[in-house]
Design a protein around this motif. Structure first.
Motif, PDB file in Angstrom:
ATOM      1  N   ALA A 162      34.078  67.049  11.130  1.00  0.00           N
ATOM      2  CA  ALA A 162      34.020  68.509  11.028  1.00  0.00           C
ATOM      3  C   ALA A 162      32.720  68.962  10.371  1.00  0.00           C
ATOM      4  CB  ALA A 162      35.217  69.039  10.247  1.00  0.00           C
ATOM      5  N   MET A 163      32.241  68.254   9.365  1.00  0.00           N
ATOM      6  CA  MET A 163      30.994  68.642   8.698  1.00  0.00           C
ATOM      7  C   MET A 163      29.793  68.449   9.627  1.00  0.00           C
ATOM      8  SD  MET A 163      31.715  69.942   5.894  1.00  0.00           S
ATOM      9  CE  MET A 163      33.420  70.369   6.138  1.00  0.00           C
ATOM     10  N   LEU A 164      29.786  67.359  10.399  1.00  0.00           N
ATOM     11  CA  LEU A 164      28.689  67.150  11.353  1.00  0.00           C
ATOM     12  C   LEU A 164      28.690  68.233  12.434  1.00  0.00           C
ATOM     13  CD1 LEU A 164      28.737  63.258  11.741  1.00  0.00           C
ATOM     14  CD2 LEU A 164      27.023  64.664  10.578  1.00  0.00           C
ATOM     15  N   LEU A 165      29.881  68.559  12.939  1.00  0.00           N
ATOM     16  CA  LEU A 165      29.976  69.642  13.917  1.00  0.00           C
ATOM     17  C   LEU A 165      29.541  70.971  13.311  1.00  0.00           C
ATOM     18  CD1 LEU A 165      33.321  68.941  15.807  1.00  0.00           C
ATOM     19  CD2 LEU A 165      31.009  68.900  16.729  1.00  0.00           C
ATOM     20  N   ALA A 166      29.944  71.231  12.077  1.00  0.00           N
ATOM     21  CA  ALA A 166      29.563  72.478  11.413  1.00  0.00           C
ATOM     22  C   ALA A 166      28.048  72.575  11.281  1.00  0.00           C
ATOM     23  CB  ALA A 166      30.233  72.572  10.046  1.00  0.00           C
ATOM     24  N   ALA A 167      27.395  71.476  10.929  1.00  0.00           N
ATOM     25  CA  ALA A 167      25.934  71.483  10.817  1.00  0.00           C
ATOM     26  C   ALA A 167      25.283  71.766  12.165  1.00  0.00           C
ATOM     27  CB  ALA A 167      25.443  70.150  10.253  1.00  0.00           C
ATOM     28  N   ALA A 168      25.791  71.128  13.230  1.00  0.00           N
ATOM     29  CA  ALA A 168      25.237  71.351  14.564  1.00  0.00           C
ATOM     30  C   ALA A 168      25.482  72.792  15.023  1.00  0.00           C
ATOM     31  CB  ALA A 168      25.837  70.362  15.559  1.00  0.00           C
ATOM     32  N   PHE A 169      26.692  73.298  14.809  1.00  0.00           N
ATOM     33  CA  PHE A 169      27.006  74.670  15.215  1.00  0.00           C
ATOM     34  C   PHE A 169      26.176  75.680  14.430  1.00  0.00           C
ATOM     35  CE2 PHE A 169      31.605  73.563  16.657  1.00  0.00           C
ATOM     36  CZ  PHE A 169      31.101  73.026  17.831  1.00  0.00           C
ATOM     37  N   ALA A 170      26.039  75.475  13.119  1.00  0.00           N
ATOM     38  CA  ALA A 170      25.278  76.414  12.289  1.00  0.00           C
ATOM     39  C   ALA A 170      23.805  76.433  12.695  1.00  0.00           C
ATOM     40  CB  ALA A 170      25.418  76.056  10.812  1.00  0.00           C
TER      41      ALA A 170
END
Length: 192
Positions: A162-170
């Motif tokens: 979830a944190m990796l996805l959040a970084a990519a999405f942000a």
């Protein structure tokens, strides 16, 4: 007109005229997805698969809208290809949430590679514009997240994914907002 102005105008030709507002809206949507990914990390691999699939579907739909409304020419085709890859991978994860941690992480990595590759191509096409740096940083973030997921680093826990996805999405959201804020070069009237 200087050479720099010519490069600026050439880069602007890759953005669809009068259609930059959708990039702002899509950027805000990606930032909302990033916050959602950070606030609600999945507690089980099954939820990761379904939630990631839904997030990828939504992100792919946003990417498709931005590709169709913001870019033109070859850049539009690349955007559509990246968006359809994200939508297809999202559909797979949504309807097969029990495929396991490794498969879910590798599918997410593949989607992030497609997203990062498109953003790298867009950054190179828009290089004289200020937004190209944001796209380049977002491409690097997506590609690093994909590499970490594929390598299994950090631990493939739902929270880490979830944190990796959040970084990519942000980073994608910020790059889209920067692209939407691009302004045309000021007109220079001929001196009398």
């Amino acid at each position: 007109m200087t050479t720099g102005d010519g490069l600026h105008l050439h880069a602007l030709a890759h953005l669809h005229p009068d259609r930059r507002r959708p990039a702002l809206a899509a950027g805000a949507g990606m930032l909302i997805l990033a916050v959602a990914a950070m606030l609600f990390p999945a507690a089980a691999i099954r939820v990761i698969g379904a939630a990631s699939g839904w997030l990828l579907w939504f992100a792919g739909a946003l990417m498709l809208g931005v590709g169709l409304l913001t870019f033109s020419g070859a850049l539009r085709g690349l955007a559509i290809g990246a968006a359809l890859a994200a939508v297809g991978l999202g559909a797979f994860l949504t309807f097969n949430p029990t495929v396991g941690a490794l498969a879910a992480a590798l599918v997410l990595a593949a989607a992030l590679v497609a997203d990062g590759s498109f953003q790298l191509a867009a950054a190179l096409h828009l290089r004289p514009l200020a937004a190209w740096r944001w796209l380049l940083a977002s491409a690097a973030t997506s590609l690093v997240a994909a590499l970490l997921l594929a390598a299994g680093l950090p631990m493939r826990t739902p929270q880490a994914v979830a944190m990796l996805l959040a970084a990519a999405f942000a980073s994608t959201g910020l790059a889209l907002i920067a692209t939407g804020l691009v302004r045309t070069a000021p007109r220079r009237d001929a001196a009398p």
